[in-house]
Design a protein around this motif. Structure first.
Motif, mmCIF file in Angstrom:
data_model
loop_
_atom_site.group_PDB
_atom_site.id
_atom_site.type_symbol
_atom_site.label_atom_id
_atom_site.label_comp_id
_atom_site.label_asym_id
_atom_site.label_seq_id
_atom_site.Cartn_x
_atom_site.Cartn_y
_atom_site.Cartn_z
ATOM 1 N N GLU A 172 -38.666 -47.861 10.184
ATOM 2 C CA GLU A 172 -37.799 -47.318 11.212
ATOM 3 C C GLU A 172 -38.612 -46.855 12.420
ATOM 4 O O GLU A 172 -39.810 -46.553 12.302
ATOM 5 C CB GLU A 172 -36.991 -46.141 10.656
ATOM 6 C CG GLU A 172 -35.964 -46.545 9.619
ATOM 7 C CD GLU A 172 -34.965 -45.448 9.333
ATOM 8 O OE1 GLU A 172 -34.028 -45.705 8.558
ATOM 9 O OE2 GLU A 172 -35.112 -44.338 9.878
ATOM 10 N N GLU A 196 -40.080 -44.430 14.962
ATOM 11 C CA GLU A 196 -40.450 -43.044 14.785
ATOM 12 C C GLU A 196 -41.008 -42.446 16.076
ATOM 13 O O GLU A 196 -41.588 -43.131 16.908
ATOM 14 C CB GLU A 196 -41.501 -42.904 13.672
ATOM 15 C CG GLU A 196 -42.815 -43.579 13.966
ATOM 16 C CD GLU A 196 -43.864 -43.304 12.883
ATOM 17 O OE1 GLU A 196 -43.543 -42.665 11.873
ATOM 18 O OE2 GLU A 196 -45.015 -43.745 13.083
ATOM 19 N N PHE A 197 -40.825 -41.147 16.180
ATOM 20 C CA PHE A 197 -41.306 -40.397 17.329
ATOM 21 C C PHE A 197 -42.827 -40.338 17.341
ATOM 22 O O PHE A 197 -43.455 -40.174 16.293
ATOM 23 C CB PHE A 197 -40.722 -38.984 17.279
ATOM 24 C CG PHE A 197 -41.359 -38.022 18.229
ATOM 25 C CD1 PHE A 197 -42.275 -37.081 17.772
ATOM 26 C CD2 PHE A 197 -41.061 -38.058 19.575
ATOM 27 C CE1 PHE A 197 -42.873 -36.190 18.628
ATOM 28 C CE2 PHE A 197 -41.647 -37.171 20.450
ATOM 29 C CZ PHE A 197 -42.553 -36.236 19.976
ATOM 30 N N ALA A 218 -36.390 -33.350 22.405
ATOM 31 C CA ALA A 218 -36.057 -33.674 21.029
ATOM 32 C C ALA A 218 -36.866 -34.860 20.542
ATOM 33 O O ALA A 218 -37.345 -35.677 21.326
ATOM 34 C CB ALA A 218 -34.555 -33.992 20.923
ATOM 35 N N THR A 219 -37.010 -34.966 19.236
ATOM 36 C CA THR A 219 -37.795 -36.042 18.646
ATOM 37 C C THR A 219 -36.931 -37.114 17.981
ATOM 38 O O THR A 219 -37.466 -38.098 17.475
ATOM 39 C CB THR A 219 -38.777 -35.488 17.609
ATOM 40 O OG1 THR A 219 -38.034 -34.862 16.555
ATOM 41 C CG2 THR A 219 -39.720 -34.469 18.224
ATOM 42 N N ASP A 220 -35.635 -36.942 17.955
ATOM 43 C CA ASP A 220 -34.776 -37.949 17.328
ATOM 44 C C ASP A 220 -34.383 -39.020 18.338
ATOM 45 O O ASP A 220 -34.151 -38.739 19.517
ATOM 46 C CB ASP A 220 -33.522 -37.286 16.738
ATOM 47 C CG ASP A 220 -32.723 -36.558 17.783
ATOM 48 O OD1 ASP A 220 -31.616 -37.033 18.128
ATOM 49 O OD2 ASP A 220 -33.209 -35.533 18.291
ATOM 50 N N ARG A 221 -34.265 -40.228 17.851
ATOM 51 C CA ARG A 221 -33.957 -41.366 18.729
ATOM 52 C C ARG A 221 -32.631 -41.206 19.468
ATOM 53 O O ARG A 221 -32.489 -41.647 20.610
ATOM 54 C CB ARG A 221 -33.919 -42.655 17.899
ATOM 55 C CG ARG A 221 -35.252 -43.082 17.357
ATOM 56 C CD ARG A 221 -35.063 -44.270 16.423
ATOM 57 N NE ARG A 221 -34.291 -43.921 15.250
ATOM 58 C CZ ARG A 221 -33.821 -44.789 14.383
ATOM 59 N NH1 ARG A 221 -34.009 -46.080 14.580
ATOM 60 N NH2 ARG A 221 -33.159 -44.398 13.333
ATOM 61 N N SER A 222 -31.678 -40.598 18.817
ATOM 62 C CA SER A 222 -30.339 -40.486 19.407
ATOM 63 C C SER A 222 -30.311 -39.628 20.670
ATOM 64 O O SER A 222 -29.330 -39.665 21.421
ATOM 65 C CB SER A 222 -29.359 -39.918 18.376
ATOM 66 O OG SER A 222 -29.760 -38.614 17.985
ATOM 67 N N SER A 223 -31.360 -38.859 20.915
ATOM 68 C CA SER A 223 -31.404 -38.015 22.110
ATOM 69 C C SER A 223 -31.845 -38.778 23.349
ATOM 70 O O SER A 223 -31.855 -38.221 24.441
ATOM 71 C CB SER A 223 -32.352 -36.839 21.879
ATOM 72 O OG SER A 223 -31.869 -35.994 20.867
#
Length: 120
Positions: free
Chosen positions: A42, A44-45, A101-106
């Motif tokens: 996946e 990743e940040f 933020a570190t999540d992709r959705s952001s």
């Protein structure tokens, strides 16, 4: 639009510098980030920086080896990668969002990615 440059192949222990050039206006509240996606894994940040303040965040796996910086006048974000390891091999993506933020959705704007291959 975000366009990444600077990927390539390097031996373990080597360095690469990625660039991400953004077209259009970048608001002072924006956050610019780098993510990576290895084959079969996946996305990743990796690192992020605020556009208007000196505030950065790194994934534990790259802390002390990678450095994110920006040139506001050139609308460009950089990722300096030192002491590269085989496990750093991935497609690296630049992203723009409005949250720290570190999540992709952001992140709602993404580049096309650039391949980094580290030979062990």
């Amino acid at each position: 639009q975000l366009v990444e440059y600077g990927g390539g192949s390097v031996q373990a222990g080597g360095s690469l510098r990625l660039s991400c050039v953004a077209s259009g206006r970048i608001f002072s509240s924006s956050v610019m980030a780098w993510f990576r996606q290895a084959l079969g894994k996946e996305r990743e940040f990796v690192a992020l920086t605020r556009w208007s303040r000196t505030s950065t965040l790194y994934a534990e796996s790259v802390k002390g080896r990678f450095s994110i910086s920006r040139d506001n006048a050139a609308n460009t974000v950089f990722l300096q990668m030192n002491d590269l390891k085989a496990e750093d091999s991935a497609v690296y993506y630049c992203a723009k969002g409005s949250q720290y933020a570190t999540d992709r959705s952001s992140y709602n704007f993404w580049g096309q990615g650039t391949q980094v291959t580290v030979a062990s």
